[in-house]
Design a protein around this motif. Structure first.
Motif, PDB file in Angstrom:
ATOM      1  N   PHE A 195       0.827  -1.208   0.000  1.00 35.00           N
ATOM      2  CA  PHE A 195       0.000   0.000   0.000  1.00 35.00           C
ATOM      3  C   PHE A 195       0.863   1.261   0.000  1.00 35.00           C
ATOM      4  N   ALA A 196       1.945   1.250   0.781  1.00 30.90           N
ATOM      5  CA  ALA A 196       2.836   2.409   0.815  1.00 30.90           C
ATOM      6  C   ALA A 196       3.480   2.635  -0.554  1.00 30.90           C
ATOM      7  N   LEU A 197       3.927   1.550  -1.187  1.00 33.93           N
ATOM      8  CA  LEU A 197       4.523   1.666  -2.521  1.00 33.93           C
ATOM      9  C   LEU A 197       3.484   2.143  -3.531  1.00 33.93           C
ATOM     10  N   LEU A 198       2.282   1.579  -3.460  1.00 30.31           N
ATOM     11  CA  LEU A 198       1.216   1.983  -4.373  1.00 30.31           C
ATOM     12  C   LEU A 198       0.840   3.440  -4.168  1.00 30.31           C
ATOM     13  N   GLY A 199       0.775   3.851  -2.893  1.00 26.06           N
ATOM     14  CA  GLY A 199       0.418   5.235  -2.594  1.00 26.06           C
ATOM     15  C   GLY A 199       1.455   6.226  -3.091  1.00 26.06           C
ATOM     16  N   ALA A 200       2.736   5.809  -3.061  1.00 28.01           N
ATOM     17  CA  ALA A 200       3.786   6.681  -3.568  1.00 28.01           C
ATOM     18  C   ALA A 200       3.705   6.838  -5.081  1.00 28.01           C
ATOM     19  N   LEU A 201       3.198   5.796  -5.766  1.00 30.22           N
ATOM     20  CA  LEU A 201       3.097   5.824  -7.224  1.00 30.22           C
ATOM     21  C   LEU A 201       1.769   6.390  -7.703  1.00 30.22           C
TER      22      LEU A 201
END
Length: 266
Positions: free
Chosen positions: A75-81
């Motif tokens: 989720f953190a990676l997705l949110g950054a992208l």
């Protein structure tokens, strides 16, 4: 046992601040959100690191914390992208907090570590892929639920505070399809690594136990969903229901089997 409870409880408490933040300030993407999200990730990963030091234990509590850690990291990676995906936090984080509390409640259940064998490296890879798959499909299921709620609110012409905080229907559908597509690929790799591990340990490619059957069914359901979306343009609540069915099947394959073996049968 007491240390296990306290560690699990501390990790669950670490999830609380970021969960309260997204409910008080839906859609927040300020620095405070990322700091509190990092605290939650650190808590879940710490539980896994401590347990992993004694060898991977296929227990329900560790499986739940592995799920929570995978979901938070993805989720953190997705949110950054994709900034809009952060708006799913109003559904995702309370769900993960509930899983954390459940993991704390069952932290004391006995579970023996997996025995080391010739296929240890393959087994570690298979576990990592399996956890990643479940994390991806969990996020896809949350996007599907958000889509379901958005469409129902639109048809009823009664938007709520939650639906206003969620991504738009278009964004929800895009996230659902993309996460399911990635999840399908990773699940396929996981099935292959599982077969490789089984062959190295028992010289057979496939054993049709409950986990394997539910995983194969989930693979089939996700494949059908993506095919229907591409061929017939399946979308909306119908697609969301199929996506949630796939998540249910994977839940039965992964933590569901552990519930039966550690709680019901025990």
């Amino acid at each position: 046992m007491t240390n296990g409870y306290l560690l699990s409880l501390a990790a669950a408490v670490a999830l609380l601040p970021v969960t309260l933040l997204v409910w008080r300030r839906p859609g927040a993407a300020a620095a405070s959100f990322w700091v509190l999200l990092a605290v939650a990730i650190a808590g879940a990963c710490t539980v896994l690191a401590v347990h992993q030091g004694h060898g991977w234990t296929p227990g329900l509590s560790q499986a739940l914390w592995a799920t929570i850690a995978a979901c938070l990291l993805i989720f953190a990676l997705l949110g950054a992208l994709v900034r809009e995906s952060l708006r799913l936090s109003i559904l995702l984080l309370p769900y993960l907090l509930l899983l954390g509390l459940l993991a704390t409640c069952v932290a004391g259940l006995p579970s023996a570590p997996l025995s080391a064998g010739a296929a240890t490296a393959w087994l570690d890879l298979h576990i990592l892929i399996s956890v990643s798959t479940y994390g991806l499909v969990t996020l896809a299921a949350v996007a599907s639920l958000a889509l379901f709620l958005q469409e129902r609110a639109l048809k009823a012409k009664r938007p709520t505070a939650i639906t206003r905080a969620l991504p738009s229907m278009t964004d929800c559908e895009t996230l659902e399809v993309r996460l399911m597509a990635i999840g399908l690929f990773v699940l396929g790799v996981g099935l292959l690594t599982g077969m490789a591990t089984e062959y190295m340990e028992a010289h057979r490619l496939l054993i049709l136990d409950h986990k394997t059957v539910f995983s194969l069914l989930a693979f089939l359901v996700i494949g059908i969903l993506l095919l229907l979306h591409r061929v017939s343009g399946l979308r909306g609540r119908r697609a969301a229901r199929i996506a949630l069915l796939a998540y249910l099947l994977l839940t039965l394959a992964y933590p569901g089997v552990k519930v039966v073996t550690q709680i019901i049968l025990a």
